[in-house]
Design an enzyme around this catalytic site. Sequence first.
Site, PDB file in Angstrom:
ATOM      1  N   HIS A  81      49.730  26.649  30.277  1.00 54.94           N
ATOM      2  CA  HIS A  81      49.787  25.568  31.227  1.00 54.94           C
ATOM      3  C   HIS A  81      49.479  24.412  30.627  1.00 54.94           C
ATOM      4  O   HIS A  81      47.994  24.056  30.566  1.00 54.94           O
ATOM      5  CB  HIS A  81      48.831  26.107  32.433  1.00 54.94           C
ATOM      6  CG  HIS A  81      49.137  27.573  33.020  1.00 54.94           C
ATOM      7  ND1 HIS A  81      48.835  28.602  32.457  1.00 54.94           N
ATOM      8  CD2 HIS A  81      49.814  27.752  34.205  1.00 54.94           C
ATOM      9  CE1 HIS A  81      49.228  29.550  33.398  1.00 54.94           C
ATOM     10  NE2 HIS A  81      49.900  29.069  34.431  1.00 54.94           N
TER      11      HIS A  81
ATOM     12  N   HIS B  79      53.167  22.295  34.901  1.00 50.69           N
ATOM     13  CA  HIS B  79      52.021  23.203  35.425  1.00 50.69           C
ATOM     14  C   HIS B  79      52.139  24.529  34.536  1.00 50.69           C
ATOM     15  O   HIS B  79      51.092  24.896  33.976  1.00 50.69           O
ATOM     16  CB  HIS B  79      52.172  23.576  36.744  1.00 50.69           C
ATOM     17  CG  HIS B  79      51.413  24.986  37.104  1.00 50.69           C
ATOM     18  ND1 HIS B  79      50.090  24.718  37.495  1.00 50.69           N
ATOM     19  CD2 HIS B  79      51.716  26.363  37.132  1.00 50.69           C
ATOM     20  CE1 HIS B  79      49.678  26.004  37.852  1.00 50.69           C
ATOM     21  NE2 HIS B  79      50.614  26.779  37.407  1.00 50.69           N
TER      22      HIS B  79
ATOM     23  N   GLU C 262      31.319  37.264  52.916  1.00 48.25           N
ATOM     24  CA  GLU C 262      31.128  38.489  51.817  1.00 48.25           C
ATOM     25  C   GLU C 262      31.631  38.069  50.605  1.00 48.25           C
ATOM     26  O   GLU C 262      31.367  38.277  49.579  1.00 48.25           O
ATOM     27  CB  GLU C 262      32.070  39.668  52.537  1.00 48.25           C
ATOM     28  CG  GLU C 262      31.388  40.270  53.453  1.00 48.25           C
ATOM     29  CD  GLU C 262      31.745  39.645  55.030  1.00 48.25           C
ATOM     30  OE1 GLU C 262      32.924  38.585  54.901  1.00 48.25           O
ATOM     31  OE2 GLU C 262      31.504  39.830  56.205  1.00 48.25           O
TER      32      GLU C 262
ATOM     33  N   HIS D 230      35.695  49.333  61.746  1.00 47.15           N
ATOM     34  CA  HIS D 230      34.572  48.977  61.094  1.00 47.15           C
ATOM     35  C   HIS D 230      34.270  50.710  59.972  1.00 47.15           C
ATOM     36  O   HIS D 230      33.569  50.455  59.515  1.00 47.15           O
ATOM     37  CB  HIS D 230      33.420  49.090  61.838  1.00 47.15           C
ATOM     38  CG  HIS D 230      33.266  47.476  62.367  1.00 47.15           C
ATOM     39  ND1 HIS D 230      34.247  46.955  63.142  1.00 47.15           N
ATOM     40  CD2 HIS D 230      32.094  46.815  62.418  1.00 47.15           C
ATOM     41  CE1 HIS D 230      33.889  45.712  63.473  1.00 47.15           C
ATOM     42  NE2 HIS D 230      32.266  45.609  62.885  1.00 47.15           N
TER      43      HIS D 230
END
Length: 668
Positions: free
Chosen positions: A38, A269, A416, A478
Amino acid sequence: MSQVAIKTAPETAVSERDMANAIRALAMDSVQKANSGHPGMPMGMADVATVLFNRFITIDPSKPDWPDRDRFVLSAGHGSMLQYALHYLLGYSDMPIEELQRFRQLGSRTAGHPEYGHALGIETTTGPLGQGISTAVGMALAERMLAARHGQELVDHHTYVIAGDGCLQEGISHEAIDLAGHLRLNRLIVFWDDNSISIDGPTALSTSMDQPARFAAAGWNVSQVDGHDIEAVAEAIEAAQRSDRPSLIACRTVIGKGAPNLGGSEKTHGAPLGDAEIAATRENIGWPYAPFEVPDEILDAWREVADRGRLARLAWEQNLTASPQRTAFESAISGALPEAVFEALSAFRKEHVEKETKVATRKASEMALGVINAATDLTIGGSADLTHSNLTITKGMNRIAPGDYAGSYVHYGIREHGMAAAMNGIALHGGFIPYGGTFLCFADYARGAMRLSALMGQRVIYVMTHDSIGLGEDGPTHQPIEHLAMLRATPNLNVFRPADIIETAECWELALRAKERPSVLVLSRQNLPMLRYAHTDENRSSRGAYLLRGPAGRRAVTLIATGSEVEIAVSAAQRLHAEHGIAAAVVSMPCWELFEEQDDEYRRAVLGSAPRVAVEAAARLGWDRWIGDNGVFIGMTGFGASAPAPDLYRHFAITPEAVAEAARKLVI
Ligand SMILES: Cc1ncc(C[n+]2csc(CCOP(=O)(O)OP(=O)(O)O)c2C)c(N)n1
Ligand SMILES: [Mg+2]
């Protein structure tokens, strides 16, 4: 006009433009030689990187792990040639020009994306977009926490990040910048490579976000500059250093800057520019040198940056020698836990064997943590807003608050992924052992960063409670099913699922001792009986699995279980003996990974040659390895349900009766 004197470039005959062009040339030449990579990002950010390193960053390539160095994180990891070019120019001993010529080849230090541990000075692995900036939040937090403990004399550095459009589009960036803004981590300075280009083309294809406004809303100091205007960039960095908030410097840049035909296009890129465009670029930027050739005076200018860093490091070392904090600081940085931690854990196990303590393993973890945290201040606890479910805080722990970093508990918020990345940053920074909690099911939300904990070999400890249908009424959303398999499939990660309070303390000890590996503690919501008959000095979980109950004579069947299902296996064995006269052995297997590392003899002795039944309230994937061709697995085959836990165990037939029946059929 600014009233403040801007940090000027050090006196050399060489311009910063030339220094930046050295980065551009090395990046395009290395990518061309590898025929992969890149070039666009390193060429676009070469000017910003040059100002940053030449005027601001304090690092010493001859002592890359010096604790008070500034941290540099290339969050846009695909631009790895920016980092490798810098390392060559700065004179890192392991980054000669040959390494750049071996860019992306097997065994080189110049991997496709920067890999922690592959080359000196790479502070963290980047490449999965968004991880770098989020890891940097943990580094910047660790810096403040270490400064709060040992003083600004010893700890006084910045964390600099280069992030691209991709990093800022990723969801994790939202978690990270919110946390950093809230905690006022003013040593964190992020450069956004604002080139309006990503792989598919203009970023306008997929976003209308006002990024500066987003950062400002999160409590950041924000500035916007032309990323090719060297003095403007310097001015923005100076202002950022004075801010009482983390800073975003939006650097308007041209991707592939310098390439006359392809500059500004997504074509730069992720592909080599090609020989013709490289020749045209050399002409365009005034770089008449051969591929991989950097003239001495330009190299010298870069090496002076390193030399200034070396002098700063030497001065800091003198400070350290004279500091009353020296011993405490060095001990924290070493990461070595005092023996008192392990002695206290052993005493804890003895006490609870004697008391036959029956608690949920999440509660056992809290109790063990009480002992650990009382014996060391290396641990930094936290939870993603489930502190009183994960039971991660212990007596005397103060919270980290905006501007107040003396505490040892982080309220990571409902983030999280951000928490996991921040813990990586805390561990990488050094001085602390981070642990953090959430429900096991939400390991999914943290997964990207957990994978990097493992890839980088960091001692990060995940406290994941509510580990099965045993959590009950919250229901299938859950209840983790496939998570254990996913975690166990991750290389270099210890997954512990202790069966009782004793194994929980043992697993905590093992997690703390695993200096180069993250651990996940998988813990129950529901109470579990203590299963040992007697205290042993030996940590029986340390070999991953062991014979918990052995019949007096030859065993007819082996029952293998983890965590809350070990109790089920034990009562199935009793039932087999009492009702059918079948001798069953029970193996508790709290950690597959450690068991896999044992020699064949030990493994054979534990597993035996009798038929096997495994029981775990989770997906079967992986268990065939332990039960063999004729074995039986008792566990989950689909998602769970919402009901009280005992009803669920009966409903899904994960019971002593079912285990005993399966074993009986195997034996007759
Ligand atoms: C999590 C993740 N998703 C996707 C990718 C693949 N990828 C690498 S670079 C990139 C585009 C990044 O755009 P930007 O940050 O603007 O970089 P630039 O093109 O400006 O160099 C993508 C999608 C990745 N590395 N990580
Ligand atoms: Mg971009």
